[in-house]
Design a protein around this motif. Structure first.
Motif, PDB file in Angstrom:
ATOM      1  N   ALA A  88       0.829  -1.217   0.000  1.00  0.00           N
ATOM      2  CA  ALA A  88       0.000   0.000   0.000  1.00  0.00           C
ATOM      3  C   ALA A  88       0.859   1.261   0.000  1.00  0.00           C
ATOM      4  N   ALA A  89       1.945   1.253   0.771  1.00  0.00           N
ATOM      5  CA  ALA A  89       2.810   2.432   0.836  1.00  0.00           C
ATOM      6  C   ALA A  89       3.501   2.677  -0.504  1.00  0.00           C
ATOM      7  N   TYR A  90       4.014   1.610  -1.120  1.00  0.00           N
ATOM      8  CA  TYR A  90       4.642   1.776  -2.435  1.00  0.00           C
ATOM      9  C   TYR A  90       3.616   2.245  -3.477  1.00  0.00           C
ATOM     10  N   THR A  91       2.390   1.779  -3.362  1.00  0.00           N
ATOM     11  CA  THR A  91       1.346   2.234  -4.286  1.00  0.00           C
ATOM     12  C   THR A  91       1.130   3.734  -4.141  1.00  0.00           C
ATOM     13  N   GLN A  92       1.036   4.199  -2.905  1.00  0.00           N
ATOM     14  CA  GLN A  92       0.859   5.635  -2.670  1.00  0.00           C
ATOM     15  C   GLN A  92       2.031   6.431  -3.225  1.00  0.00           C
ATOM     16  N   MET A  93       3.241   5.911  -3.022  1.00  0.00           N
ATOM     17  CA  MET A  93       4.427   6.601  -3.543  1.00  0.00           C
ATOM     18  C   MET A  93       4.416   6.620  -5.073  1.00  0.00           C
ATOM     19  N   SER A  94       3.930   5.540  -5.681  1.00  0.00           N
ATOM     20  CA  SER A  94       3.860   5.505  -7.152  1.00  0.00           C
ATOM     21  C   SER A  94       2.847   6.526  -7.665  1.00  0.00           C
ATOM     22  N   GLU A  95       1.741   6.680  -6.952  1.00  0.00           N
ATOM     23  CA  GLU A  95       0.733   7.662  -7.370  1.00  0.00           C
ATOM     24  C   GLU A  95       1.254   9.086  -7.240  1.00  0.00           C
ATOM     25  N   ILE A  96       2.031   9.343  -6.197  1.00  0.00           N
ATOM     26  CA  ILE A  96       2.634  10.673  -6.039  1.00  0.00           C
ATOM     27  C   ILE A  96       3.589  10.951  -7.201  1.00  0.00           C
ATOM     28  N   ALA A  97       4.420   9.965  -7.538  1.00  0.00           N
ATOM     29  CA  ALA A  97       5.352  10.134  -8.665  1.00  0.00           C
ATOM     30  C   ALA A  97       4.586  10.346  -9.967  1.00  0.00           C
ATOM     31  N   LEU A  98       3.489   9.621 -10.152  1.00  0.00           N
ATOM     32  CA  LEU A  98       2.676   9.768 -11.363  1.00  0.00           C
ATOM     33  C   LEU A  98       2.111  11.184 -11.466  1.00  0.00           C
ATOM     34  N   LEU A  99       1.619  11.710 -10.347  1.00  0.00           N
ATOM     35  CA  LEU A  99       1.087  13.076 -10.345  1.00  0.00           C
ATOM     36  C   LEU A  99       2.156  14.108 -10.689  1.00  0.00           C
ATOM     37  N   LYS A 100       3.400  13.828 -10.304  1.00  0.00           N
ATOM     38  CA  LYS A 100       4.508  14.732 -10.595  1.00  0.00           C
ATOM     39  C   LYS A 100       5.091  14.480 -11.985  1.00  0.00           C
ATOM     40  N   LYS A 101       4.468  13.563 -12.732  1.00  0.00           N
ATOM     41  CA  LYS A 101       4.896  13.185 -14.080  1.00  0.00           C
ATOM     42  C   LYS A 101       6.303  12.582 -14.089  1.00  0.00           C
ATOM     43  N   GLU A 102       6.653  11.932 -12.999  1.00  0.00           N
ATOM     44  CA  GLU A 102       7.905  11.188 -12.891  1.00  0.00           C
ATOM     45  C   GLU A 102       7.573   9.724 -13.199  1.00  0.00           C
ATOM     46  N   TYR A 103       7.359   9.454 -14.486  1.00  0.00           N
ATOM     47  CA  TYR A 103       6.803   8.160 -14.898  1.00  0.00           C
ATOM     48  C   TYR A 103       7.721   6.976 -14.589  1.00  0.00           C
ATOM     49  N   ASN A 104       9.028   7.166 -14.714  1.00  0.00           N
ATOM     50  CA  ASN A 104       9.939   6.063 -14.398  1.00  0.00           C
ATOM     51  C   ASN A 104       9.897   5.724 -12.910  1.00  0.00           C
ATOM     52  N   MET A 105       9.879   6.751 -12.053  1.00  0.00           N
ATOM     53  CA  MET A 105       9.788   6.498 -10.608  1.00  0.00           C
ATOM     54  C   MET A 105       8.435   5.873 -10.269  1.00  0.00           C
ATOM     55  N   ASP A 118       0.460  -9.156  -6.026  1.00  0.00           N
ATOM     56  CA  ASP A 118       0.387  -9.186  -7.493  1.00  0.00           C
ATOM     57  C   ASP A 118      -0.992  -8.841  -8.048  1.00  0.00           C
ATOM     58  N   ALA A 119      -1.977  -8.672  -7.176  1.00  0.00           N
ATOM     59  CA  ALA A 119      -3.308  -8.266  -7.624  1.00  0.00           C
ATOM     60  C   ALA A 119      -3.638  -6.842  -7.159  1.00  0.00           C
ATOM     61  N   ASN A 120      -2.622  -6.029  -6.947  1.00  0.00           N
ATOM     62  CA  ASN A 120      -2.803  -4.652  -6.499  1.00  0.00           C
ATOM     63  C   ASN A 120      -3.300  -3.818  -7.687  1.00  0.00           C
ATOM     64  N   ILE A 121      -4.589  -3.597  -7.721  1.00  0.00           N
ATOM     65  CA  ILE A 121      -5.218  -2.931  -8.862  1.00  0.00           C
ATOM     66  C   ILE A 121      -4.704  -1.506  -9.044  1.00  0.00           C
ATOM     67  N   SER A 122      -4.558  -0.777  -7.957  1.00  0.00           N
ATOM     68  CA  SER A 122      -4.079   0.606  -8.072  1.00  0.00           C
ATOM     69  C   SER A 122      -2.676   0.656  -8.647  1.00  0.00           C
ATOM     70  N   ALA A 123      -1.797  -0.242  -8.204  1.00  0.00           N
ATOM     71  CA  ALA A 123      -0.429  -0.269  -8.732  1.00  0.00           C
ATOM     72  C   ALA A 123      -0.425  -0.674 -10.204  1.00  0.00           C
ATOM     73  N   LEU A 124      -1.277  -1.623 -10.572  1.00  0.00           N
ATOM     74  CA  LEU A 124      -1.380  -2.007 -11.987  1.00  0.00           C
ATOM     75  C   LEU A 124      -1.861  -0.840 -12.840  1.00  0.00           C
ATOM     76  N   GLN A 125      -2.773  -0.042 -12.315  1.00  0.00           N
ATOM     77  CA  GLN A 125      -3.250   1.135 -13.041  1.00  0.00           C
ATOM     78  C   GLN A 125      -2.106   2.134 -13.242  1.00  0.00           C
ATOM     79  N   VAL A 126      -1.308   2.341 -12.200  1.00  0.00           N
ATOM     80  CA  VAL A 126      -0.164   3.251 -12.321  1.00  0.00           C
ATOM     81  C   VAL A 126       0.808   2.721 -13.368  1.00  0.00           C
ATOM     82  N   LEU A 127       1.080   1.410 -13.336  1.00  0.00           N
ATOM     83  CA  LEU A 127       1.992   0.828 -14.322  1.00  0.00           C
ATOM     84  C   LEU A 127       1.481   1.020 -15.746  1.00  0.00           C
ATOM     85  N   ALA A 128       0.195   0.772 -15.947  1.00  0.00           N
ATOM     86  CA  ALA A 128      -0.378   0.908 -17.291  1.00  0.00           C
ATOM     87  C   ALA A 128      -0.344   2.361 -17.765  1.00  0.00           C
TER      88      ALA A 128
END
Length: 188
Positions: A88-105, A118-128
């Motif tokens: 959950a914490a890594y997912t939140q961090m990925s969403e913050i990076a996505l909002l900052k347009k830091e796509y690789n992070m 492996d079924a983390n829907i929010s993280a899969l959405q960020v990846l896609a």
């Protein structure tokens, strides 16, 4: 809300440093949109134990709610050290990076989140989404396929598929999938 608050206040009157009651109050403040009050309360818990994963996760959510992404990311980083909060914490961090347009992070954090769930829907959405944004269409398509494996009617995945192959025909296919009572709400 009222009764729980009353109980926490009673406990805190007897012991102002009770971490359970402080976390409970912070959670109530978060749920009621009183984010700054929640931050004041959760900071007391973190003064008692800087490494408390639950308190750091709550602090991350509160910081994120007030738009302080730097402190949110730091708090989620501490929370990610606990297996219970890692995905959950890594997912939140990925969403913050996505909002900052830091796509690789965003992809790095989302991949870490997926490695613990492996079924983390929010993280899969960020990846896609981040894969599409950097032009990695095959990678985006692979993540969207995984989302659709988990949830065949996943509107986000179907909309992202349209972004990958936008055409009037694909849009009509996307529209046909939405058959609920208030389709305009789903489109929003």
């Amino acid at each position: 809300y009222g009764m729980a608050r009353e109980i926490f206040e009673r406990v805190l009157a007897e012991n102002p440093n009770n971490p359970g009651a402080l976390k409970g109050m912070a959670d109530l403040y978060f749920r009621s949109g009183e984010y700054n009050d929640g931050l004041n309360v959760i900071s007391k818990v973190l003064q008692l134990n800087t490494y408390d994963a639950e308190a750091n996760f709550m602090a991350g959510n509160l910081y994120r709610a007030v738009g302080d992404n730097i402190n949110a990311k730091e708090s989620f980083g501490w929370a990610a050290r606990s297996v219970g909060y890692r995905s959950a914490a890594y997912t939140q961090m990925s969403e913050i990076a996505l909002l900052k347009k830091e796509y690789n992070m965003a992809q790095i954090y989302a991949t870490k989140a997926i490695s613990y769930n492996d079924a983390n829907i929010s993280a899969l959405q960020v990846l896609a989404l981040s894969a599409r944004k950097i032009g990695a269409r095959k990678q985006a398509d692979r993540h969207l396929s995984r989302l659709l494996e988990i949830d065949p009617l996943h509107h986000f995945a179907n909309l992202e598929k349209w972004f990958l192959r936008s055409s009037a025909n694909n849009w009509n296919s996307f529209e046909d999938l939405i058959n609920n009572e208030f389709p305009q709400q789903t489109f929003l």
